[in-house]
Motif scaffolding. Structure first.
Motif, mmCIF file in Angstrom:
data_model
loop_
_atom_site.group_PDB
_atom_site.id
_atom_site.type_symbol
_atom_site.label_atom_id
_atom_site.label_comp_id
_atom_site.label_asym_id
_atom_site.label_seq_id
_atom_site.Cartn_x
_atom_site.Cartn_y
_atom_site.Cartn_z
ATOM 1 N N UNK A 157 3.039 -6.258 -0.246
ATOM 2 C CA UNK A 157 3.160 -5.500 -1.221
ATOM 3 C C UNK A 157 2.008 -4.608 -1.669
ATOM 4 N N UNK A 158 1.028 -4.781 -0.742
ATOM 5 C CA UNK A 158 -0.305 -3.814 -0.878
ATOM 6 C C UNK A 158 -0.226 -2.584 0.101
ATOM 7 N N UNK A 159 1.024 -2.581 0.634
ATOM 8 C CA UNK A 159 1.313 -1.155 1.365
ATOM 9 C C UNK A 159 1.043 -0.209 0.728
ATOM 10 N N UNK A 160 -0.023 0.752 1.196
ATOM 11 C CA UNK A 160 -0.229 2.029 0.495
ATOM 12 C C UNK A 160 -1.395 2.205 -0.539
ATOM 13 N N UNK A 161 -1.932 0.780 -0.694
ATOM 14 C CA UNK A 161 -3.032 0.325 -1.660
ATOM 15 C C UNK A 161 -4.030 -0.302 -0.848
ATOM 16 N N UNK A 162 -5.329 0.011 -1.233
ATOM 17 C CA UNK A 162 -6.471 -0.892 -0.495
ATOM 18 C C UNK A 162 -6.565 -2.119 -1.187
ATOM 19 N N UNK A 163 -6.175 -3.298 -0.370
ATOM 20 C CA UNK A 163 -6.269 -4.397 -0.968
ATOM 21 C C UNK A 163 -7.551 -4.883 -1.477
ATOM 22 N N UNK A 164 -8.235 -4.713 -0.504
ATOM 23 C CA UNK A 164 -9.890 -4.896 -0.651
ATOM 24 C C UNK A 164 -10.361 -4.599 -2.122
ATOM 25 N N UNK A 165 -9.914 -3.462 -2.597
ATOM 26 C CA UNK A 165 -10.406 -3.033 -3.948
ATOM 27 C C UNK A 165 -9.888 -3.852 -5.111
ATOM 28 N N UNK A 166 -8.350 -4.050 -4.978
ATOM 29 C CA UNK A 166 -7.737 -4.866 -5.913
ATOM 30 C C UNK A 166 -8.035 -6.412 -5.873
ATOM 31 N N UNK A 167 -8.519 -6.738 -4.984
ATOM 32 C CA UNK A 167 -8.930 -8.129 -4.730
ATOM 33 C C UNK A 167 -10.326 -8.381 -5.277
ATOM 34 N N UNK A 168 -11.255 -7.464 -5.452
ATOM 35 C CA UNK A 168 -12.551 -7.450 -5.776
ATOM 36 C C UNK A 168 -12.690 -8.093 -7.248
ATOM 37 N N UNK A 169 -13.603 -8.735 -7.428
ATOM 38 C CA UNK A 169 -13.593 -9.411 -8.709
ATOM 39 C C UNK A 169 -13.404 -8.828 -10.040
ATOM 40 N N UNK A 170 -13.800 -7.622 -10.123
ATOM 41 C CA UNK A 170 -13.792 -6.883 -11.465
ATOM 42 C C UNK A 170 -12.287 -6.180 -11.430
ATOM 43 N N UNK A 375 -2.744 0.340 -16.665
ATOM 44 C CA UNK A 375 -2.926 -1.304 -16.519
ATOM 45 C C UNK A 375 -3.215 -1.748 -15.437
ATOM 46 N N UNK A 376 -3.700 -3.230 -15.528
ATOM 47 C CA UNK A 376 -4.542 -3.685 -14.439
ATOM 48 C C UNK A 376 -3.658 -4.007 -12.979
ATOM 49 N N UNK A 377 -2.318 -4.235 -13.379
ATOM 50 C CA UNK A 377 -1.358 -4.287 -12.303
ATOM 51 C C UNK A 377 -1.052 -2.949 -11.730
ATOM 52 N N UNK A 378 -1.154 -2.700 -10.528
ATOM 53 C CA UNK A 378 -1.022 -1.198 -10.018
ATOM 54 C C UNK A 378 0.417 -1.108 -9.987
ATOM 55 N N UNK A 379 0.937 -0.012 -10.478
ATOM 56 C CA UNK A 379 2.486 0.548 -10.668
ATOM 57 C C UNK A 379 2.869 0.430 -9.235
ATOM 58 N N UNK A 380 1.937 0.743 -8.064
ATOM 59 C CA UNK A 380 2.485 1.088 -6.662
ATOM 60 C C UNK A 380 2.716 -0.538 -6.209
ATOM 61 N N UNK A 381 1.893 -1.589 -6.621
ATOM 62 C CA UNK A 381 2.154 -2.852 -6.238
ATOM 63 C C UNK A 381 3.593 -3.382 -6.642
ATOM 64 N N UNK A 382 3.711 -3.093 -7.872
ATOM 65 C CA UNK A 382 5.231 -3.435 -8.528
ATOM 66 C C UNK A 382 6.251 -2.814 -7.874
#
Ligand code: SF4
Ligand code: SF4
Length: 474
Positions: A157-170, A375-382
């Motif tokens: 579901x991280x397709x098109x997103x940089x998972x490393x950014x979204x999994x960083x602590x902040x 919102x914190x959860x990216x719309x793209x992920x959903x």
């Protein structure tokens, strides 16, 4: 038009607290037998994560569901010839380590251990071999993001997103995804079964395995893209969620829905046009499958549908239940609920309301039409999870959920009802209040509208209320 009745479920992910209470009664009632230890007909996953079994969403690995190939709809794993070629080894099957090796503990040794200076401890023991084992994976291994820094990169579901950014602590985000068999309208498990053992019940669309006819080929296991058929290693038969049909026939809801602490689940019937299933499942590109699927649902209050249903002998109490169906309201009327991975083309019938939390962005003065993108959860992920990557239906659902919150906040906190909020999401205030009722404070009889099997009770009033011939224990 061929009208069929489908038992369906909607889960409001905005309210799931990840308590796993739903999984426990299901496990206790349906899968405590030998050979079924590793099976969880209902499980609750954390997203992001790779789930149970590992990477079930990755169809380039597991080859489940359907694909469009040269304009034709075909099983991803291929047809009869490919099956014959793999009769002795099917490389698409998940192995036991992808689920987990079930284990138990020798609790008796805690009680019988001789007196010592140290507290006695017990080691895990495999339920398959009886030998001591090291636990390396489990059905909730990535619960609450545990280990997601290692497994997150494999979340499709991280397709098109940089998972490393979204999994960083902040910036990390999470939500829960409870899963069960989808009782699909176009089930790949049924189409994959060479023995004709898998079937979809005519009266309510529940997908079952005939234990007498099953020959243990396991093509249903690899064919299901949701990995919700399991192989019983003791009986050598496949097993799956039965949507608690003995309870439904009595007008009761499923165990997972009844026990849900967060009251996130809704159960009811949907009428659909079975003549157009193939057309909907063949819609291209992938993002068009969801609207085509939604288009199959028939309005149970439409005179044409009512007349056709009467012709096709659909019982009146089922029609009455369809008119009160929370599923139809949430999925079709309000478009808040969305299907899980529609690109698998099985036309699943357990739908999800996307999670809005956390809500801080909505508490300030930010316009709710833009707040959902912050919102914190990216719309793209959903969107990758629920609409084959199309962000618009997700954004619409989130805006409407946000509007309910914003309006109720204007009523309860600011004491100045703001009637402009509803118009900003294309609704009126009365509809926002109905949404609030169903999403926030609905009673059991509004969340679960289950018609009984007709032979049990001819009284439509009983059937709509739910408990034909049984004491009302609510
Ligand atoms: S989700 Fe259920 S009905 Fe759909 S393909 Fe899998 S086992 Fe079959
Ligand atoms: S019982 Fe309800 S709230 Fe708890 S994990 Fe299951 S679905 Fe979520």
């Amino acid at each position: 038009m061929k009208i069929k009745v489908q038992m369906s479920m909607v889960l409001n992910l905005d309210k799931c607290i990840g308590c796993h209470t739903c999984s426990i009664p299901c496990k206790n009632v349906w899968t405590t037998r030998e050979g079924a230890e590793y099976m969880w007909f209902n499980n609750v996953e954390t997203k992001p994560g790779i789930g149970y079994p590992r990477e079930w969403e990755n169809q380039s690995k597991h080859k489940g569901g359907w694909v469009m190939d040269g304009g034709q709809l075909r099983l991803t794993a291929g047809g009869r010839l490919q099956k014959v070629a793999r009769v002795f080894h099917n490389p698409d099957l998940p192995v036991i380590d992808d689920y987990y090796e079930p284990w138990d503990y020798d609790y008796a040794s805690l009680i019988t251990a001789p007196h010592k200076n140290h507290q006695p401890s017990i080691r895990p023991k495999s339920q398959l071999t009886g030998e001591p084992m090291q636990i390396k994976w489990g059905p909730n291994w990535d619960d609450d993001l545990a280990g997601v820094c290692e497994t997150g990169a494999r979340d499709v579901n991280f397709s098109g997103l940089d998972h490393a950014i979204y999994l960083s602590f902040k910036q990390v985000f999470m939500f829960y995804l409870p899963r069960l068999c989808e009782h699909c309208l176009n089930p790949a498990c049924v189409a994959s079964c060479p023995s004709g053992a898998m079937y979809k019940r005519d009266e309510d669309g529940i997908v079952l395995v005939d234990q007498e006819r099953c020959r243990g080929w396991r093509y249903c296991v690899s064919g299901c893209p949701y990995k919700k058929v399991y192989f019983n290693w003791r009986t050598h038969r496949s097993e799956k969620c039965i949507f608690c049909y003995p309870r439904l026939e009595a007008g009761l809801t499923t165990l997972c829905a009844h026990s849900c602490v967060g009251r996130i689940r809704y159960v009811g019937v949907v009428l659909y046009d079975a003549d157009r299933i193939h057309e909907a499942a063949s819609a291209t590109p992938d993002k068009d499958v969801y609207p085509a699927h939604l288009d199959l649902f028939l309005d149970p209050s439409d005179p044409e549908t009512i007349a056709a249903a009467a012709n096709q002998r659909i019982p009146e109490h089922v029609m009455a239940a369809a008119r009160r169906s929370p599923i139809y309201t949430l999925a079709k009327t309000w478009q808040l609920a969305l299907p899980l991975h529609p690109e698998f083309r099985t036309l699943p019938m357990v739908w999800y309301i996307p999670p809005l939390s956390p809500v801080e962005a909505l508490a300030g003065n930010e316009d709710i039409r833009t707040a959902v993108d912050n919102l914190r959860i990216p719309v793209k992920y959903l969107a990758n999870l629920l609409t084959a990557g199309n962000e618009e239906p997700v954004r619409l659902a989130l805006k409407r959920l946000a509007a309910v919150r914003a309006y109720m906040r204007s009523v309860r906190v600011e004491k100045k009802p703001d009637d402009t909020i509803a118009a900003s999401v294309g609704l009126d205030t009365a509809t926002l209040l109905k949404m609030y009722d169903l999403l926030a404070i609905a009673k059991l009889e509004d969340r679960f509208v289950v018609p009984t099997a007709t032979h049990l009770d001819k009284n439509p009033l009983h059937t709509i209320k739910g408990c034909a011939g049984f004491p009302d224990y609510r």
